[in-house]
Scaffold this motif. Structure first.
Motif, mmCIF file in Angstrom:
data_model
loop_
_atom_site.group_PDB
_atom_site.id
_atom_site.type_symbol
_atom_site.label_atom_id
_atom_site.label_comp_id
_atom_site.label_asym_id
_atom_site.label_seq_id
_atom_site.Cartn_x
_atom_site.Cartn_y
_atom_site.Cartn_z
ATOM 1 N N VAL A 25 95.071 25.622 39.516
ATOM 2 C CA VAL A 25 95.810 25.118 40.411
ATOM 3 C C VAL A 25 96.231 26.003 41.699
ATOM 4 O O VAL A 25 96.725 25.614 42.757
ATOM 5 N N ARG A 37 96.912 25.051 34.719
ATOM 6 C CA ARG A 37 97.503 23.989 33.835
ATOM 7 C C ARG A 37 96.569 23.445 32.595
ATOM 8 O O ARG A 37 95.375 23.472 32.859
ATOM 9 N N TYR A 50 101.969 15.834 32.684
ATOM 10 C CA TYR A 50 101.338 17.068 32.353
ATOM 11 C C TYR A 50 101.386 17.419 30.982
ATOM 12 O O TYR A 50 102.290 17.264 30.076
#
Length: 383
Positions: A25, A37, A50
């Motif tokens: 990211v 992530r 997430y």
């Protein structure tokens, strides 16, 4: 992340054998390290947007996949591809032949003329040029030329010393060894279209004498390749190897060796094309005929493999390797030795499987005897 298990869609159950995938990211400006992530990581709740990142062991191999853009994205950071240049010296070579007017005017008992002598001189010039393009060493130095001052002489680097990979071969050739050689040549980041094996006479004899009866699927045919040469074509599932004898290798003392070259990766650099000249010799009743050429041969890429069968390969060469065909650990190894395994080798490691590359690091044990520590070489041999 190879070997790190991911999780199912709920983020609660591990999916054995399905690797964890990370999404970059951004990056940390302070360290330039990426910020990632998890795509299929664990979740505290199935409704979480997430995933968290599970423990990733040090040394885990990371394989880069394609980028993934958000819905309206069309701009991405450009790939940074920086070529690695190599310095190539082009060597100027020449041949002179002086024929006196007296010799030309004489009636000779044998019906030969200066053309016959020139043919022999040109043949000698070509032969020595081939040896230079194979075994010459790169150099640049000055010489003092009368009436011209200081000038540079350039010596080109021979093909023999341009190979980035070397196979230190011992013993008899087998079908398995040839196929292993084809696998190393045709797989990797730099994949050529063709494979041309220029072999010394002893290497050629050993390949011809291989027992092919156990492998009826192997096809060996004779054909004319794209350069007009008649070659022996050895067909494997990885690709075809075109085999041809190279007499120059025999003259250089490399009869047991050979060069596996990607034909479309061999570059001929020409500063001045081969041309002839004819001049009258100043102050003499004679004519000087000659040939000049200014060129070099260079290997592009890292697919090429030099097969050293003389036992005189570059000692300590970082990218030289040997074929190992035993389940027992190799003996008499040195630090940096690389072995290509043609069978499982529990003597090296329980994880040592056929087709892998393993590197040795030798240290002195408590009893002052050498002890080898083995590490698998991931990916291709570093270039």
């Amino acid at each position: 992340m190879k070997g790190v298990d991911g999780y199912d869609e709920s983020g609660r159950n591990v999916t054995p054998g399905k690797d964890l995938m990370l999404f970059v990211v951004g990056y940390d400006p302070a360290t330039n390290n990426p910020i990632v992530r998890a795509v299929n990581g664990p979740k505290a709740s199935a409704a979480d947007e997430y995933c968290s990142i599970p423990l990733v062991p040090a040394g885990t191999v990371c394989v880069l996949l394609a980028n993934s853009l958000y819905e309206t994205q069309k701009e991405v950071d450009p790939e940074m591809i920086v070529p690695q240049p190599s310095k190539v010296y082009l060597q100027k070579r020449g041949m002179n032949q002086v024929v006196s007017d007296y010799f030309e005017s004489q009636r000779k008992r044998l019906p030969f003329a200066k053309a016959v002598i020139a043919e022999q001189a040109i043949s000698n010039f070509k032969v020595r040029g081939n040896r230079t393009l194979w075994a010459g060493r790169a150099g640049k130095f000055k010489v003092n030329v009368p009436r011209m001052g200081m000038q540079y002489v350039y010596c080109t680097e021979g093909l023999r010393w341009q190979f980035k990979r070397e196979l230190q071969h011992q013993g008899a050739w087998t079908i398995e060894r040839v196929i292993a050689l084809a696998k190393m040549f045709f797989t990797g980041e730099d994949v050529p279209k063709t494979a041309l094996l220029l072999a010394g006479k002893n290497l050629l004899e050993q390949i011809q004498c291989i027992d092919y009866s156990k492998h009826p699927e192997i096809q060996i045919t004779t054909k004319v390749n794209s350069m007009g040469w008649t070659v022996t074509n050895f067909h494997t599932v990885f690709g075809d190897i075109e085999i041809k004898r190279e007499p120059t290798l025999d003259r250089l003392g490399w009869s047991n060796s050979g060069a596996l070259i990607g034909e479309n990766r061999l570059v001929h650099y020409i500063y001045s094309a081969e041309h002839s000249f004819s001049d009258r010799v100043d102050g003499e009743e004679a004519t000087r005929n000659g040939i000049l050429i200014w060129d070099a041969l260079a290997l592009k890429g890292g697919c090429h493999i030099w097969i050293d069968g003389e036992g005189t390969g570059r000692k300590g060469c970082e990218n030289s390797f040997k074929i190992w065909e035993s389940p027992e650990e190799p003996t008499k190894v040195s630090t940096g030795d690389i072995f290509y395994l043609t069978c499982d080798c529990p003597g090296i490691s329980e994880r040592a499987r056929a087709g892998q590359l393993w590197r040795a690091e030798v240290s002195t044990g408590a009893d002052l005897k050498p002890v080898a520590t083995w590490t698998e070489m991931k990916g291709e041999i570093d270039l």
